[in-house]
Design an enzyme around this catalytic site. Structure first.
Site, mmCIF file in Angstrom:
data_model
loop_
_atom_site.group_PDB
_atom_site.id
_atom_site.type_symbol
_atom_site.label_atom_id
_atom_site.label_comp_id
_atom_site.label_asym_id
_atom_site.label_seq_id
_atom_site.Cartn_x
_atom_site.Cartn_y
_atom_site.Cartn_z
ATOM 1 N N GLY A 296 0.833 -1.213 0.000
ATOM 2 C CA GLY A 296 0.000 0.000 0.000
ATOM 3 C C GLY A 296 0.856 1.247 0.000
ATOM 4 C CG ASN A 297 -0.304 4.754 -1.352
ATOM 5 O OD1 ASN A 297 -0.981 5.547 -0.732
ATOM 6 N ND2 ASN A 297 -0.739 4.171 -2.482
ATOM 7 C CG HIS A 298 3.013 6.252 4.132
ATOM 8 N ND1 HIS A 298 2.765 5.458 5.214
ATOM 9 C CD2 HIS A 298 4.291 6.012 3.755
ATOM 10 C CE1 HIS A 298 3.863 4.769 5.508
ATOM 11 N NE2 HIS A 298 4.804 5.085 4.626
ATOM 12 C CB ALA B 153 -1.828 7.687 -3.477
#
Ligand code: CTP
Length: 394
Positions: free
Chosen positions: A206-208, A273
């Site tokens: 995943g991402n932040h 994102a």
């Protein structure tokens, strides 16, 4: 200015409730139709008889009364806007946490119209982190807050916490109706949050991204009267009320959710994102620990923004984001062309107060006509207003 507007005024228990007599009079004089719902505690501060006389409507405060039942759903549907003034600390907490123990909270929870609140409390209460946290929660739900004013308080102290004056509330409502006309009838698609690409049943890449920026944009469009569809990746932030929300996990699910509805949209803002790569295989069973090194093969995801750029019709506005760490302007301009977008919103991770997870952002918007619009670091809610204003001008 408020001619024929239907305003449902919710009054909760605060000394500032006495000002609602003047407020109702101002609303009626401005041409609005007003119905009043009070909490039981509010009746200690202002008389229902005064308010029913001024509003020319029966004042309601009980969910049921002898053998009759107050239809809280229809009250919320009747209104163009629900105004809760004053909003007490207690009612604020109930709104933030979905507690439904009186007619006002029942109407609020079942309302489909926009909700504007004017809080009132003593300064120490107002500044308590629990109150400030609840305030943030209800704003994330899409409710608008009329700021408290500074001055003499019921306690005799002076500070922040006074309910805005009736004249200020009236002008906020006038602004609200002016604004809501701007994008009335327009359909808007917004993506927000990260995507999670599964590796096995328990792990993902995943991402932040927190989803804050996209949710603020969706909320701002809603304020301006647009019908909003929010495609939301896994975010800890609750989706705002009053808009269609499609929850997705992966880039592929986000692609499907967006392409299914894009044809009907006037504007699409891709602020999510999205993962650029996803694992080639997702194992059905949990991957067990074995060798010292472990590699995963990835394949490209479908680029949603780029795809929408290829199917975009005349009149549809497509907006993308570029989150960059270097050569920011060139990279943003390249995305504007490559993805056939009308606007690209650049945020650089080199700017303090910009990027993932923060409450603020600093953006520069590039448009397809060669325009460049720079903005200062601001709260993401204010950044969202700048973005929507730029889109409207386009
Ligand atoms: N985006 C998208 N679908 C993807 C990847 C990105 O719709 N699979 C969108 C994002 O929502 C954003 C824009 O494309 O609006 C820019 O995303 P970014 O990841 O910065 O750009 P990329 O084109 O992936 O380029 P790079 O990773 O090289 O910066």
């Amino acid at each position: 200015m408020l001619q024929n507007k239907k305003i449902l005024l919710g009054i909760s228990g605060s000394i500032a409730a006495y000002k609602t007599a003047v407020l109702v009079r101002l609303l009626i004089k401005a041409g609005a139709a007003v119905k009043v719902v009070m909490t039981p505690a509010a009746k200690d501060f202002v008389s229902p008889l005064t308010l029913s006389t001024l509003s020319k409507n029966q004042v309601l405060s009980d969910l049921s009364n002898n053998d009759s039942w107050s239809n809280h759903v229809m009250l919320g549907r009747w209104a163009d806007v629900m105004l809760i003034a004053p909003l007490s600390c207690n009612s604020l907490a109930k709104m933030a946490h979905g507690i439904c123990d009186n007619l006002l909270t029942a109407v609020y929870l079942s309302s489909t119209c926009p909700v504007i609140v004017a809080p009132a409390m003593d300064e120490d209460m107002w500044l308590h982190p629990a109150v400030q946290n609840n305030l943030q929660i209800i704003q994330q739900f899409g409710n608008q807050v009329i700021p408290v004013e500074n001055g003499e308080l019921a306690s005799g102290l002076t500070g922040d916490g006074r309910m805005a004056e009736p004249e200020t509330i009236l002008s906020k409502l006038e602004d609200f109706f002016l604004y809501t006309k701007e994008l009335a009838g327009k359909k808007v698609l917004v993506t927000a949050g990260p995507t999670y690409e599964a590796l096995d049943p328990v792990r993902f890449i995943g991402n932040h991204s927190s989803g804050k920026m996209g949710i603020a944009i969706a909320t701002e469009f809603q304020k301006r009267g647009a019908t909003v569809t929010l495609v939301l990746g896994p975010s800890a932030i609750a989706a705002p009320a009053g808009m269609k929300v499609v929850h997705v996990q992966s880039a592929n699910e986000m692609f499907t959710a967006c392409t299914t509805v894009f044809d009907k949209m006037d504007i699409a803002v891709m602020s999510a994102a999205v993962a650029d790569y996803t694992p080639v295989t997702v194992t059905e069973e949990k991957i067990k620990k074995s060798d010292d090194f472990f590699s995963v093969e990835f394949k490209k995801t479908k680029d949603i923004l780029k795809h929408l750029g290829t199917v975009k019709k005349e009149g549809q506005i497509l907006v993308g984001f570029a989150l960059e760490t270097h050569d920011e302007i060139n990279n943003a301009l390249k995305k504007l062309v490559d993805k056939n977008a009308d606007l690209i919103i650049l945020n650089s991770l080199n700017d303090t107060g910009a990027g993932f997870g923060t409450d603020t952002n600093k953006i520069t918007i590039f448009d397809k006509n060669g325009g460049e619009h720079q903005f200062e670091t601001k709260l993401k809610t204010a950044v969202a207003a700048d973005i929507v204003n730029t889109i409207i001008r386009l």
